[in-house]
Motif scaffolding. Structure first.
Motif, PDB file in Angstrom:
ATOM      1  N   ASP A 182      -4.318   4.333   6.746  1.00  0.00           N
ATOM      2  CA  ASP A 182      -3.257   5.414   6.336  1.00  0.00           C
ATOM      3  C   ASP A 182      -4.187   6.748   6.597  1.00  0.00           C
ATOM      4  O   ASP A 182      -5.252   6.752   6.384  1.00  0.00           O
ATOM      5  N   ASP A 209      -8.993  -7.153   6.529  1.00  0.00           N
ATOM      6  CA  ASP A 209      -7.910  -6.289   6.777  1.00  0.00           C
ATOM      7  C   ASP A 209      -6.881  -7.258   7.924  1.00  0.00           C
ATOM      8  O   ASP A 209      -5.817  -6.738   8.042  1.00  0.00           O
ATOM      9  N   TRP A 235       0.898  -1.237   0.096  1.00  0.00           N
ATOM     10  CA  TRP A 235       0.063   0.034  -0.151  1.00  0.00           C
ATOM     11  C   TRP A 235       0.923   1.248   0.127  1.00  0.00           C
ATOM     12  O   TRP A 235       1.854   1.424   0.649  1.00  0.00           O
ATOM     13  N   PHE A 269      -1.958  -5.131   3.006  1.00  0.00           N
ATOM     14  CA  PHE A 269      -2.408  -3.896   2.138  1.00  0.00           C
ATOM     15  C   PHE A 269      -3.477  -3.373   2.713  1.00  0.00           C
ATOM     16  O   PHE A 269      -3.625  -2.080   2.845  1.00  0.00           O
ATOM     17  N   ASN A 320      -3.376  -1.420   5.895  1.00  0.00           N
ATOM     18  CA  ASN A 320      -2.411  -0.278   5.851  1.00  0.00           C
ATOM     19  C   ASN A 320      -3.267   0.711   5.210  1.00  0.00           C
ATOM     20  O   ASN A 320      -3.168   2.043   5.365  1.00  0.00           O
ATOM     21  N   MET A 321      -4.097   0.497   4.068  1.00  0.00           N
ATOM     22  CA  MET A 321      -5.078   1.342   3.347  1.00  0.00           C
ATOM     23  C   MET A 321      -5.824   1.950   4.263  1.00  0.00           C
ATOM     24  O   MET A 321      -6.145   3.319   4.349  1.00  0.00           O
ATOM     25  N   CYS A 363      -4.261  -2.666  -7.814  1.00  0.00           N
ATOM     26  CA  CYS A 363      -3.639  -3.730  -6.398  1.00  0.00           C
ATOM     27  C   CYS A 363      -4.805  -4.076  -5.505  1.00  0.00           C
ATOM     28  O   CYS A 363      -4.588  -5.153  -5.026  1.00  0.00           O
ATOM     29  N   LEU A 364      -5.641  -3.212  -5.399  1.00  0.00           N
ATOM     30  CA  LEU A 364      -6.901  -3.689  -4.584  1.00  0.00           C
ATOM     31  C   LEU A 364      -7.517  -4.772  -5.129  1.00  0.00           C
ATOM     32  O   LEU A 364      -7.795  -5.807  -4.243  1.00  0.00           O
ATOM     33  N   GLY A 399      -3.741   2.195  -7.719  1.00  0.00           N
ATOM     34  CA  GLY A 399      -4.347   1.505  -6.429  1.00  0.00           C
ATOM     35  C   GLY A 399      -5.485   0.749  -6.767  1.00  0.00           C
ATOM     36  O   GLY A 399      -5.524  -0.195  -5.976  1.00  0.00           O
ATOM     37  N   TYR A 424      -1.849   6.082  -3.712  1.00  0.00           N
ATOM     38  CA  TYR A 424      -3.007   5.499  -4.295  1.00  0.00           C
ATOM     39  C   TYR A 424      -4.372   6.219  -4.045  1.00  0.00           C
ATOM     40  O   TYR A 424      -5.436   5.787  -4.520  1.00  0.00           O
TER      41      TYR A 424
END
Length: 318
Positions: A137, A125, A46, A130, A133-134, A98-99, A95, A50
């Motif tokens: 953030d 989570d 992450w 990822f 942390n998303m 990746c998600l 982003g 993004y």
């Protein structure tokens, strides 16, 4: 969560029979086999970059749903009045890619529920750095908070914080499961393009939740949110708005649902213990529930520590 089904016989949206009393207790205490997290070697990392440069989209306020000013939360001169926003872009294209990869790789851990149409993975989570942390953030949380107008952090109840829904073509397209959530601040990110499935339309009742009983399917207050493309996000004040997603009749629809929390309105949190226990089991729910209800002196600091989140305050929204 409260759920109803659309019945075409009389046109009235009536609640189905659900377990009550001792039956509800047994339902919440039922044994649950722990699911093994899938192996995710080389998972994308992450990055704050993004987060889309600006969250913006069509907005409806709770007053437009019939809620009186006295019913809304207030703090520091601000009003908690956002009902629905979207569709809008939450992530950049990189982003989002990746998600989508992370959510696809987590699918083997998803399971079926007795009352949800989609296969789903709760507490996603907890399985993915990822996703963890998303949603923790600071850049991401600030963007969400400014969109809604109140400070938001991940929900301290860890299991419901991030849920991935995997929905594939179903039978019975006449059945629509209506509900309102225990979570107050819910963000849904669509990870499938509209050309990948049929059905799956987000609908909502533009009226007070208390007025939903005996609503007919032809009521003009039943609306459909604009249909977004892959990556489209939608914010909903989930506990105040009855809503439903029409069945996916063909193809595959994947969504990530993120539940956030305003520490300053913790006393208004709409979750009930048995509602949560019905999803996750009483033993898994109890520790988080006790922590959620434990008194605090500094709402922003204490709840942020419980959610392992950066602190977001009213001053950050300016």
């Amino acid at each position: 969560m409260a759920m109803v089904r659309m019945r075409h016989g009389d046109g009235v949206l009536n609640p189905p029979r659900t377990a009550t009393g001792i039956g509800q207790v047994f339902h919440a205490l039922r044994a649950r086999k722990p699911r093994r997290a899938p192996d995710l070697p080389g998972e994308p990392r992450w990055r704050s970059e993004y987060v889309a440069a600006e969250f913006t989209g069509p907005r409806l306020r709770l007053q437009e749903f019939g809620y009186a000013s006295r019913e809304l939360g207030r703090a520091f001169g601000r009003i908690d009045d956002t009902a629905l926003v979207g569709p809008f872009r939450m992530l950049t294209e990189e982003g989002l890619d990746c998600l989508a990869e992370v959510c696809d790789r987590l699918e083997p851990a998803a399971g079926d529920s007795g009352f949800a149409a989609a296969r789903r993975l709760r507490g996603a989570d907890l399985m993915s750095p990822f996703l963890n942390n998303m949603i923790r953030d600071r850049t991401f949380l600030l963007a969400c908070s400014r969109l809604v107008g109140v400070p938001l952090i991940p929900h301290p109840l860890r299991i419901p914080t991030a849920q991935i829904n995997y929905c594939e073509g179903q039978g019975r397209p006449d059945i629509v499961r209506w509900r309102r959530d225990g979570m107050d601040y819910v963000f849904t990110v669509q990870l499938s393009g509209s050309d990948e499935y049929e059905g799956g339309h987000f609908t909502y009742f533009q009226g007070r939740a208390a007025e939903f009983e005996d609503v007919r399917e032809d009521d003009p207050r039943i609306r459909e949110a604009p249909r977004g493309e892959r990556g489209a996000a939608l914010f909903l004040h989930g506990s105040r708005v009855f809503h439903a997603v029409t069945p996916v009749t063909k193809g595959r629809r994947v969504t990530l649902v993120i539940s956030l929390f305003c520490p300053y309105f913790a006393g208004r949190d709409s979750n009930t213990f048995w509602q949560l226990a019905g999803d996750d089991g009483a033993l898994a729910t109890l520790p988080g529930w006790v922590r959620l209800k434990w008194p605090v002196r500094d709402a922003a600091m204490d709840f942020s520590m419980r959610a392992a989140s950066p602190v977001i305050t009213w001053e950050d929204l300016c």
